[in-house]
Design an enzyme around this catalytic site. Structure first.
Site, PDB file in Angstrom:
ATOM      1  N   LYS A   1      -2.589   6.516   1.498  1.00 39.76           N
ATOM      2  CA  LYS A   1      -2.383   6.981   2.868  1.00 39.76           C
ATOM      3  C   LYS A   1      -1.439   8.191   2.850  1.00 39.76           C
ATOM      4  O   LYS A   1      -0.276   8.121   3.251  1.00 39.76           O
ATOM      5  CB  LYS A   1      -1.829   5.836   3.715  1.00 39.76           C
TER       6      LYS A   1
ATOM      7  N   ARG B   1       0.839  -1.208   0.000  1.00 38.98           N
ATOM      8  CA  ARG B   1       0.000   0.000   0.000  1.00 38.98           C
ATOM      9  C   ARG B   1       0.869   1.252   0.000  1.00 38.98           C
ATOM     10  O   ARG B   1       0.545   2.247  -0.629  1.00 38.98           O
ATOM     11  CB  ARG B   1      -0.957  -0.036   1.194  1.00 38.98           C
TER      12      ARG B   1
ATOM     13  N   GLU C   1     -16.012   6.548   4.674  1.00 36.72           N
ATOM     14  CA  GLU C   1     -15.319   5.969   5.837  1.00 36.72           C
ATOM     15  C   GLU C   1     -15.153   7.058   6.885  1.00 36.72           C
ATOM     16  O   GLU C   1     -15.628   8.177   6.712  1.00 36.72           O
ATOM     17  CB  GLU C   1     -13.968   5.383   5.418  1.00 36.72           C
TER      18      GLU C   1
END
Ligand code: PLP
Ligand code: COI
Length: 344
Positions: free
Chosen positions: A184, A82, A220
């Site tokens: 992220k 990720r 989210e």
């Protein structure tokens, strides 16, 4: 503070300096080998790219003791991958994924005394991060990067871990369509600081963001994906969107639900009005820091949605999912797919 001074059972989610961090530099087009350092401060130029243009990304994973005394972490290869994706989106040079996992092992081993005891509820939070280091003034990526890993012992992200939280729907968006919501990037969290403070000022634990284009679909929260339970515990539903972080915890829970608990998993668009029409019995926030935190109530500008599981305790299906996940992590339940990565 030294590890022996810590009351592991009452630890909060705050930074505490440990012994070593890992640091590596990218210069002249390549990463150096990296090393452990005892220096927990960073000196850089005032015009460093990260300071001017927020070129940074990070990861979060945890190390802990298993019942039989090993030190392990959970799916570090997925975090490495990720971070690779985050780097590509931010024009940063990915740190090679195998070396990334080795660096995690190295820094955890060096800080073994800080890995909380089995069963304490605390863990060693591992925070790998990278940023543009050299000065830039025109808007462009840096040429030099620093990759670091800090570790810090933590307790539950939400105080009272298993106690249901109340979330609100903010007046702000988290990520633009085709933006950076799926990676992220530090900037995603910078933009959430005002909304989270607003939520806290109004007495809520977290914000549940909607899709910015139509504001009708669930995305989210600021630091976790969401999952819903319906059909008396037979079905797990989790929102599908390009602009939410692909949570490793959520993906693991979907696997557990489908392959270990015989549940049906629906990964699909979830509309706010389905939630407000009480289609779901339980709602949880899931992530490395949150593990699974139950949501008891949503307050959307005064419109209240109460989940059947209530504000006193976690519902039965989330409890089962949580105990299966933590059982795998601690070595008490058979590891389904090489998720638990032994460090020592
Ligand atoms: N969503 C956001 C915005 C997060 O910051 C996190 C934390 O990492 C998650 C979801 C959960 O992801 P993971 O389960 O990989 O920790
Ligand atoms: C994590 O769960 O690792 C995160 O990065 C979330 C953060 C809000 C603490």
């Amino acid at each position: 503070m030294r590890p022996e001074d810590i009351d592991w059972g009452n630890l909060d989610f705050n930074y505490r300096q440990t012994d070593y961090s890992f640091v590596s530099m990218y210069r002249d087009g390549k990463w150096d080998d990296g090393e452990l350092t005892k220096d927990h401060n960073i000196t850089m130029n005032e015009c460093a790219c990260v300071l001017q243009y927020s070129q940074s990304c990070f990861e979060g994973l945890k190390a802990y003791h298993t019942k039989d005394g090993k030190v392990v972490c959970f799916r570090p290869d997925a975090n490495a991958k990720r971070m690779h994706d985050s780097c590509e989106r931010l024009e940063m040079p990915p740190f090679p994924e195998d070396k990334w996992v080795e660096a995690v092992e190295k820094v955890v081993k060096a800080n073994e005394a800080w890995v909380p005891p089995f069963g304490s509820g605390a863990t060693l939070y591992i925070r790998p991060y990278m940023f543009g280091y050299n000065p830039v003034i025109g808007v462009k990526p840096a040429d030099e990067y620093m990759f670091r890993i800090l570790v810090t012992p933590v307790g539950p992200y939400f105080k009272g871990a298993l106690k249901p939280v109340e979330v609100t729907i903010p007046d702000f968006d988290r990520a633009a369509p085709h933006g950076t919501g799926g990676i992220k990037a530090g900037l995603n969290y910078a933009m959430s600081l005002h909304p989270i403070m607003e939520a806290h000022r109004h007495g809520f634990n977290e914000n549940m963001y909607l899709d910015p284009a139509t504001r009708t679909k669930i995305e989210e929260t600021g630091g976790a994906n969401v999952i819903f339970i319906k059909d008396n515990g037979k079905t797990l539903v989790t929102p599908l969107s390009d602009s939410i972080l692909p949570s490793i915890t959520r993906r693991s829970l979907c696997y557990i639900a489908e392959n270990m608990l015989g549940m049906k998993v629906e990964h699909r668009v979830v509309y706010l009005n389905e939630v407000e029409d009480n289609e779901f019995d339980e709602m949880g926030l899931c992530g490395t820091a949150a593990v699974i935190s139950p949501v008891g109530r949503i307050n959307n500008h005064g419109k209240i949605t109460n989940f059947k599981s209530g504000m006193d305790e976690m519902g039965p299906t989330l409890t089962k999912l949580r105990s299966t996940l933590t059982g795998i992590q601690s070595g008490e339940i058979a590891d389904p797919d090489n998720w638990v990565h032994e460090i020592k």
